[in-house]
Design a protein around this motif. Structure first.
Motif, short mmCIF file in Angstrom:
data_model
loop_
_atom_site.label_atom_id
_atom_site.label_comp_id
_atom_site.label_asym_id
_atom_site.label_seq_id
_atom_site.Cartn_x
_atom_site.Cartn_y
_atom_site.Cartn_z
N HIS A 165 0.83 -1.21 0.00
CA HIS A 165 0.00 0.00 0.00
C HIS A 165 0.87 1.26 0.00
N ILE A 166 1.94 1.22 0.80
CA ILE A 166 2.79 2.41 0.90
C ILE A 166 3.52 2.66 -0.41
N ALA A 167 3.98 1.61 -1.08
CA ALA A 167 4.65 1.78 -2.37
C ALA A 167 3.71 2.44 -3.37
N LEU A 168 2.45 2.00 -3.39
CA LEU A 168 1.48 2.61 -4.29
C LEU A 168 1.23 4.06 -3.92
N ALA A 169 1.12 4.37 -2.63
CA ALA A 169 0.89 5.75 -2.20
C ALA A 169 2.07 6.64 -2.59
N GLU A 187 4.10 6.17 -5.12
CA GLU A 187 4.04 6.37 -6.56
C GLU A 187 3.01 7.45 -6.92
N LEU A 188 1.86 7.41 -6.26
CA LEU A 188 0.83 8.41 -6.55
C LEU A 188 1.31 9.81 -6.16
N ALA A 189 1.94 9.90 -4.97
CA ALA A 189 2.43 11.20 -4.53
C ALA A 189 3.52 11.72 -5.47
N GLN A 190 4.40 10.83 -5.93
CA GLN A 190 5.46 11.24 -6.85
C GLN A 190 4.88 11.68 -8.19
N ALA A 191 3.87 10.95 -8.67
CA ALA A 191 3.24 11.32 -9.93
C ALA A 191 2.59 12.70 -9.84
N ARG A 192 1.94 12.97 -8.71
CA ARG A 192 1.32 14.28 -8.54
C ARG A 192 2.37 15.38 -8.47
N ALA A 193 3.48 15.14 -7.75
CA ALA A 193 4.54 16.14 -7.68
C ALA A 193 5.15 16.39 -9.05
N THR A 194 5.33 15.31 -9.84
CA THR A 194 5.88 15.47 -11.19
C THR A 194 4.94 16.28 -12.06
N ARG A 195 3.65 16.01 -11.94
CA ARG A 195 2.68 16.77 -12.73
C ARG A 195 2.71 18.25 -12.37
N GLU A 196 2.79 18.56 -11.08
CA GLU A 196 2.87 19.96 -10.66
C GLU A 196 4.16 20.61 -11.15
#
Length: 571
Positions: free
Chosen positions: A357-361, A363-372
């Motif tokens: 679960h933490i690995a997925l979280a 990845e999601l947080a990193q994807a959002r930071a990359t998008r910003e």
């Protein structure tokens, strides 16, 4: 017994007399009947006691409470002065010892509680009921420690759950001074069977609660990671340490250069000793990371490759690989001290689910930071294009016109205006380079690191150096050469800032795939080399080149200043 026989008319006749033997037999039968009735009443009473004991044991779902109630119920049922329940650990010794009948002062005099030796260890090795008339007479007894109260009579029965021995129930010193009987043993066995069901239910309930806590921790971490206001690794380590009731938690990540495993975050015991420790690939953590398989170690203190500082009190350890983290592949390590509560396969399963679960979280947080970050970079590109397409072109046209007027008028004031416009153009070009530089180098390897070094040194230079690349700089230069190149670049720019009194510096990095070399040029427009008082920095740069089989040459620049050329094999 005797009587008087009478005739039909009521007159006294002959006397009836019962024989003495018959009278004795009848008395004996009556006595036996009374004894049997008393035995039945006693048995009925003990059965009621067994039912009350089972009812008391099953009245709670907290495992510590259940274990203590089992001992208390057994002492009441068998009228024993002392009782205990030993929980068997993974090392076949007692990891818990719940006792009844001893006060705090007696426990303090005894000192360390039993760990499963002597008669207690015999029940661990041979899980069968055992009755002794006097403990000290048995050759397998090890004796009692100083301060231990005297104990003679003994009965012990195993508690088995689904074919596995959970622990043993021990009772000593029957209060009436008699020996424990076969009936006592049967009652103890029956109570142990009921206790096993209660323990199993309590364990299942505790496991369900632990799973719920793991899920709640995963949810909370995901929420905070997506909020973007926390440092993810420290948050994960703290939550895992709390939920697992661990004495220490480590997050170990694979770092460059040389893909070393490093303790990135340490929480709890030994945090100061273990933080930043390089973990060899030969350790159990290295094995888990390489094979992507979780490990449960019952005793990890012997793994000196894992816990390099000596003398650490390390017992059971869980190692769960982490994958998908932007910083690299690594592992989550949860550990407890020796002689404490152990870890089981259920704990490992829950930790593995938590890590997923933490690995997925992450990845999601990193994807959002990359998008910003991409949104910011796109805005910078737009600003740079506007500056280049509008502002610079107008200034350039203005400068050309003013330069023509200056040529005709030959006035000093007009020449100064032209120089100011040129300087403005240079400053805007530098701004465009900075705006585009972040976009150009984001996500790349060596180029981004070179740009980062240039940005760092710009503050002490007082201006931003010009940066040029040629060839496959990112893919064509090995990590070892890249580390030396970055060090030389920083040293060269620092020397310019200290000695050159330059107003401009050009940094060029060329990766030549034909000759398989990389060339670094640092050219400034300063005062030149002059007399070198100290050559430690230059000697260091030359030593780095020689180590790789390359060269380092410092020469005067074509238009003044100094040129530093550093050449080394790319691979």
């Amino acid at each position: 017994m005797s009587g008087v026989d009478r005739t039909a008319d009521g007159q006294p006749g002959t006397e009836l007399v019962f024989p003495a033997v018959a009278r004795l037999e009848l008395d004996e039968l009556l006595t036996q009947l009374v004894d049997r009735a008393q035995d039945v009443l006693a048995t009925q009473s003990r059965l009621r006691g067994l039912l009350r004991a089972n009812q008391m044991v099953a009245a709670d779902l907290s495992l510590p409470v259940v274990l203590r109630r089992i001992v208390e119920a057994a002492c009441d049922l068998l009228d024993a002065r002392y009782g205990a329940l030993g929980v068997i650990g993974g090392d076949r010794h007692l990891e818990q010892f719940i006792h009844v009948g001893l006060d705090e002062s007696e426990v303090a005099r005894i000192g360390r509680l039993p760990d499963g030796r002597g008669i207690l260890g015999l029940l661990i090795e041979q899980p069968n009921p055992l009755r002794l008339g006097k403990i000290s007479d048995d050759p397998r007894a090890h004796g009692f420690p100083a301060g231990h109260p005297p104990m003679d009579t003994f009965i012990g029965v195993p508690i088995s759950i689904r074919g596995e021995v959970f622990g043993n129930l021990y009772l000593t010193e029957k209060r009436d001074g008699r020996l424990f009987t076969v009936e006592d043993e049967e009652l103890a066995v029956a109570l142990a069977a009921g206790a096993a069901v209660a323990i199993d239910n309590a364990r299942l309930f505790a496991e369900a609660q632990r799973r719920q806590r793991w899920l709640q921790a995963s949810t909370e971490i995901t929420r905070q990671l997506l909020a973007g206001d926390v440092e993810p690794l420290s948050l994960i380590a703290r939550c895992a340490c709390d939920v697992a009731a661990a004495d220490f938690t480590l997050i170990i990540l694979q770092r460059t250069p040389f893909s070393r495993l490093v303790v990135e975050v340490a929480i709890g015991e030994y945090a100061d000793l273990l933080a930043g420790v390089v973990v060899p690939a030969t350790s159990m953590v290295g094995r888990a990371v390489e094979e992507r398989e979780p490990l449960l170690l019952a005793e990890a203190a012997g793994d000196t490759a894992l816990f390099t500082p000596g003398g650490l009190d390390v017992g059971p350890v869980l190692i769960v690989p982490l994958a998908g983290i932007e910083e690299g592949v690594g592992a989550l390590v949860l550990g407890r001290r020796q002689h404490g509560r152990g870890l089981c396969e259920a704990d490992l399963d829950m930790a593995v689910g938590f890590a997923g679960h933490i690995a997925l979280a992450l990845e999601l947080a990193q994807a959002r930071a990359t998008r910003e970050q991409l949104v910011v970079l796109e805005e910078r590109d737009r600003i740079a294009q506007d500056l280049h397409g509008h502002v610079i072109q107008r200034l350039f046209a203005t400068a050309l016109g003013m330069q023509g007027l200056a040529a005709r008028d030959r006035t000093q004031r007009m020449s100064r205006y032209v120089e100011e416009v040129d300087e403005t153009i240079r400053e805007i070009r530098n701004t465009i380079f900075e705006l585009r530089g972040h976009s150009q180098f984001v996500g790349s390897a060596l180029r981004a690191r070179i740009a980062s070094v240039v940005d760092d040194v710009s503050d002490i230079l007082g201006f931003a150096p010009r940066l040029r690349f040629s060839g496959p700089v990112d893919s064509g230069v090995s990590e070892v050469t890249a580390e030396h190149l970055l060090a030389v670049l920083r040293e060269g720019l620092t020397n310019v800032a200290r000695h050159a009194r330059a107003s401009g510096v050009t940094v060029s990095v060329v990766a030549d795939t034909v000759d398989s070399i990389v060339t670094l040029d640092v050219v400034d427009d300063g005062v030149g080399i002059g007399v070198v008082q100290r050559s430690s920095g230059l000697a260091n740069m030359r030593a780095r080149a020689q180590e790789l089989g390359g060269t380092c040459i410092v020469t005067p620049g074509e238009n003044g200043g100094t040129r530093l050329r550093w050449v080394a094999p790319a691979n």
